[in-house]
Design a protein around this motif. Structure first.
Motif, PDB file in Angstrom:
ATOM      1  N   ILE A  38       0.853  -1.183   0.000  1.00  0.00           N
ATOM      2  CA  ILE A  38       0.000   0.000   0.000  1.00  0.00           C
ATOM      3  C   ILE A  38       0.891   1.235   0.000  1.00  0.00           C
ATOM      4  O   ILE A  38       1.772   1.370   0.845  1.00  0.00           O
ATOM      5  N   PRO A  39       0.666   2.157  -0.948  1.00  0.00           N
ATOM      6  CA  PRO A  39       1.511   3.359  -0.953  1.00  0.00           C
ATOM      7  C   PRO A  39       1.133   4.287   0.193  1.00  0.00           C
ATOM      8  O   PRO A  39      -0.034   4.553   0.432  1.00  0.00           O
ATOM      9  N   VAL A  40       2.125   4.724   0.925  1.00  0.00           N
ATOM     10  CA  VAL A  40       1.872   5.659   2.011  1.00  0.00           C
ATOM     11  C   VAL A  40       2.416   7.034   1.673  1.00  0.00           C
ATOM     12  O   VAL A  40       2.300   7.958   2.464  1.00  0.00           O
ATOM     13  N   GLN A  41       3.003   7.147   0.486  1.00  0.00           N
ATOM     14  CA  GLN A  41       3.478   8.434   0.021  1.00  0.00           C
ATOM     15  C   GLN A  41       3.537   8.374  -1.500  1.00  0.00           C
ATOM     16  O   GLN A  41       4.040   7.406  -2.071  1.00  0.00           O
ATOM     17  N   LEU A  42       3.002   9.407  -2.142  1.00  0.00           N
ATOM     18  CA  LEU A  42       2.994   9.466  -3.593  1.00  0.00           C
ATOM     19  C   LEU A  42       3.937  10.563  -4.061  1.00  0.00           C
ATOM     20  O   LEU A  42       4.040  11.618  -3.428  1.00  0.00           O
ATOM     21  N   SER A  43       4.608  10.320  -5.176  1.00  0.00           N
ATOM     22  CA  SER A  43       5.430  11.369  -5.767  1.00  0.00           C
ATOM     23  C   SER A  43       4.505  12.407  -6.392  1.00  0.00           C
ATOM     24  O   SER A  43       3.311  12.170  -6.591  1.00  0.00           O
ATOM     25  N   ALA A  44       5.050  13.560  -6.732  1.00  0.00           N
ATOM     26  CA  ALA A  44       4.239  14.615  -7.331  1.00  0.00           C
ATOM     27  C   ALA A  44       3.658  14.152  -8.665  1.00  0.00           C
ATOM     28  O   ALA A  44       2.512  14.453  -8.998  1.00  0.00           O
TER      29      ALA A  44
ATOM     30  N   GLU B 109       2.963  10.951  -9.581  1.00  0.00           N
ATOM     31  CA  GLU B 109       1.909   9.970  -9.313  1.00  0.00           C
ATOM     32  C   GLU B 109       0.634  10.658  -8.818  1.00  0.00           C
ATOM     33  O   GLU B 109      -0.465  10.303  -9.222  1.00  0.00           O
ATOM     34  N   PHE B 110       0.804  11.638  -7.933  1.00  0.00           N
ATOM     35  CA  PHE B 110      -0.354  12.352  -7.413  1.00  0.00           C
ATOM     36  C   PHE B 110      -1.094  13.068  -8.539  1.00  0.00           C
ATOM     37  O   PHE B 110      -2.315  12.989  -8.644  1.00  0.00           O
ATOM     38  N   LYS B 111      -0.335  13.757  -9.385  1.00  0.00           N
ATOM     39  CA  LYS B 111      -0.951  14.517 -10.476  1.00  0.00           C
ATOM     40  C   LYS B 111      -1.645  13.601 -11.475  1.00  0.00           C
ATOM     41  O   LYS B 111      -2.706  13.928 -12.003  1.00  0.00           O
ATOM     42  N   GLU B 112      -1.087  12.433 -11.707  1.00  0.00           N
ATOM     43  CA  GLU B 112      -1.642  11.511 -12.700  1.00  0.00           C
ATOM     44  C   GLU B 112      -2.839  10.716 -12.171  1.00  0.00           C
ATOM     45  O   GLU B 112      -3.836  10.567 -12.872  1.00  0.00           O
ATOM     46  N   PHE B 113      -2.756  10.228 -10.947  1.00  0.00           N
ATOM     47  CA  PHE B 113      -3.754   9.287 -10.455  1.00  0.00           C
ATOM     48  C   PHE B 113      -4.787   9.889  -9.499  1.00  0.00           C
ATOM     49  O   PHE B 113      -5.933   9.442  -9.466  1.00  0.00           O
ATOM     50  N   ILE B 114      -4.419  10.850  -8.690  1.00  0.00           N
ATOM     51  CA  ILE B 114      -5.302  11.335  -7.633  1.00  0.00           C
ATOM     52  C   ILE B 114      -5.925  12.694  -7.956  1.00  0.00           C
ATOM     53  O   ILE B 114      -7.127  12.890  -7.792  1.00  0.00           O
ATOM     54  N   LEU B 115      -5.131  13.634  -8.418  1.00  0.00           N
ATOM     55  CA  LEU B 115      -5.597  15.006  -8.626  1.00  0.00           C
ATOM     56  C   LEU B 115      -6.838  15.118  -9.513  1.00  0.00           C
ATOM     57  O   LEU B 115      -7.720  15.929  -9.212  1.00  0.00           O
TER      58      LEU B 115
ATOM     59  N   LYS C 213     -12.583  26.774  -6.095  1.00  0.00           N
ATOM     60  CA  LYS C 213     -12.741  27.557  -7.310  1.00  0.00           C
ATOM     61  C   LYS C 213     -12.507  29.048  -7.057  1.00  0.00           C
ATOM     62  O   LYS C 213     -12.274  29.808  -7.973  1.00  0.00           O
ATOM     63  N   ARG C 214     -12.612  29.479  -5.815  1.00  0.00           N
ATOM     64  CA  ARG C 214     -12.388  30.881  -5.491  1.00  0.00           C
ATOM     65  C   ARG C 214     -11.633  30.958  -4.171  1.00  0.00           C
ATOM     66  O   ARG C 214     -11.474  29.972  -3.479  1.00  0.00           O
ATOM     67  N   GLY C 215     -11.177  32.141  -3.846  1.00  0.00           N
ATOM     68  CA  GLY C 215     -10.424  32.332  -2.618  1.00  0.00           C
ATOM     69  C   GLY C 215      -8.945  32.075  -2.838  1.00  0.00           C
ATOM     70  O   GLY C 215      -8.512  31.723  -3.937  1.00  0.00           O
ATOM     71  N   PRO C 216      -8.159  32.258  -1.811  1.00  0.00           N
ATOM     72  CA  PRO C 216      -6.705  32.064  -1.964  1.00  0.00           C
ATOM     73  C   PRO C 216      -6.364  30.594  -2.184  1.00  0.00           C
ATOM     74  O   PRO C 216      -6.956  29.704  -1.589  1.00  0.00           O
ATOM     75  N   GLN C 217      -5.423  30.359  -3.067  1.00  0.00           N
ATOM     76  CA  GLN C 217      -4.971  29.000  -3.345  1.00  0.00           C
ATOM     77  C   GLN C 217      -3.931  28.594  -2.295  1.00  0.00           C
ATOM     78  O   GLN C 217      -3.163  29.430  -1.804  1.00  0.00           O
ATOM     79  N   CYS C 218      -3.887  27.339  -1.993  1.00  0.00           N
ATOM     80  CA  CYS C 218      -2.916  26.804  -1.037  1.00  0.00           C
ATOM     81  C   CYS C 218      -1.522  26.913  -1.639  1.00  0.00           C
ATOM     82  O   CYS C 218      -1.298  26.501  -2.784  1.00  0.00           O
ATOM     83  N   THR C 219      -0.598  27.482  -0.887  1.00  0.00           N
ATOM     84  CA  THR C 219       0.753  27.685  -1.419  1.00  0.00           C
ATOM     85  C   THR C 219       1.512  26.363  -1.575  1.00  0.00           C
ATOM     86  O   THR C 219       2.384  26.254  -2.420  1.00  0.00           O
ATOM     87  N   SER C 220       1.184  25.374  -0.782  1.00  0.00           N
ATOM     88  CA  SER C 220       1.891  24.095  -0.876  1.00  0.00           C
ATOM     89  C   SER C 220       1.199  23.126  -1.820  1.00  0.00           C
ATOM     90  O   SER C 220       1.664  22.009  -1.999  1.00  0.00           O
ATOM     91  N   GLY C 221       0.065  23.524  -2.416  1.00  0.00           N
ATOM     92  CA  GLY C 221      -0.652  22.644  -3.322  1.00  0.00           C
ATOM     93  C   GLY C 221      -1.417  21.567  -2.560  1.00  0.00           C
ATOM     94  O   GLY C 221      -1.576  21.635  -1.339  1.00  0.00           O
ATOM     95  N   SER C 222      -1.877  20.576  -3.277  1.00  0.00           N
ATOM     96  CA  SER C 222      -2.637  19.487  -2.651  1.00  0.00           C
ATOM     97  C   SER C 222      -1.797  18.232  -2.468  1.00  0.00           C
ATOM     98  O   SER C 222      -2.230  17.307  -1.796  1.00  0.00           O
TER      99      SER C 222
END
Length: 147
Positions: free
Chosen positions: A17-23, A25-31, A38-47
C-alpha cells in the motif's frame, strides 16, 4: 538418496500500500478526482503535500495533532494539522476520496489483479447510531434495581 532443491516462492503481482505518492503519481492518479477550490486564496503548498500527510494519518492511525509536519523555508511548519483535517473532511464529504479509490481499484479488478483476501476492514472510523442502548441485546438491562 537424492535431495530436492528448496522451492522459491512466486513473486506476487502486487505492491505494498503506498503511504506516500510522488508529485507525478499524485498529479496523474489522484488530482483528477479531487475537488479543488474555485475561489479564494490558493494553497501555497498545493494538494500533493496535504494528501501525503493524509495518507500517513490513515495508514498509521495516529492522532491528527501528532502529525509530524515538515518545516517550511521560514522554519515554521508549512501546514497546520487542522488544514489537513479540513481537506480530509471536504474530500470525504464531497466524494473525492471515494472517486479516487474507485479509479484506482477498478482497473485492478477488471484485469483480475485485485486480491480481496489481502484487504482488511477497519471500523475505527465507522459512525454509530445514537441510542445504542436501545438496540442492545434483550439480555442487557439498563434499569436500576428497586430496593
Amino acid at each position: 538418496m537424492t535431495k530436492t532443491p528448496p522451492q522459491t516462492a512466486a513473486t506476487p503481482d502486487y505492491t505494498a500500500i503506498p503511504v506516500q505518492l510522488s508529485a507525478r503519481e499524485f498529479k496523474e492518479f489522484i488530482l483528477p478526482h479531487l475537488s479543488l477550490p474555485k475561489r479564494g486564496p490558493q494553497c501555497t503548498s498545493g494538494s500533493h503535500k496535504p494528501f501525503n500527510y493524509l495518507l500517513k494519518v490513515l495508514y498509521t492511525g495516529m492522532q491528527w495533532k501528532e502529525l509530524p509536519l515538515a518545516p517550511g523555508p521560514e522554519g515554521k511548519a508549512e501546514l497546520h494539522y487542522t488544514g489537513v483535517f479540513k481537506l480530509f473532511g471536504r474530500w470525504a464529504e464531497d466524494g473525492s476520496l471515494h472517486r479516487a479509490f474507485m479509479a484506482s481499484v477498478t482497473p485492478l479488478d477488471s484485469t483480475k489483479k485485485l486480491d480481496l483476501s489481502l484487504l482488511h476492514g477497519d471500523g475505527s472510523n465507522t459512525v454509530v447510531q445514537k441510542g445504542g442502548t436501545r438496540s442492545a441485546t434483550a439480555g442487557t438491562s439498563t434499569r436500576r434495581r428497586r430496593k
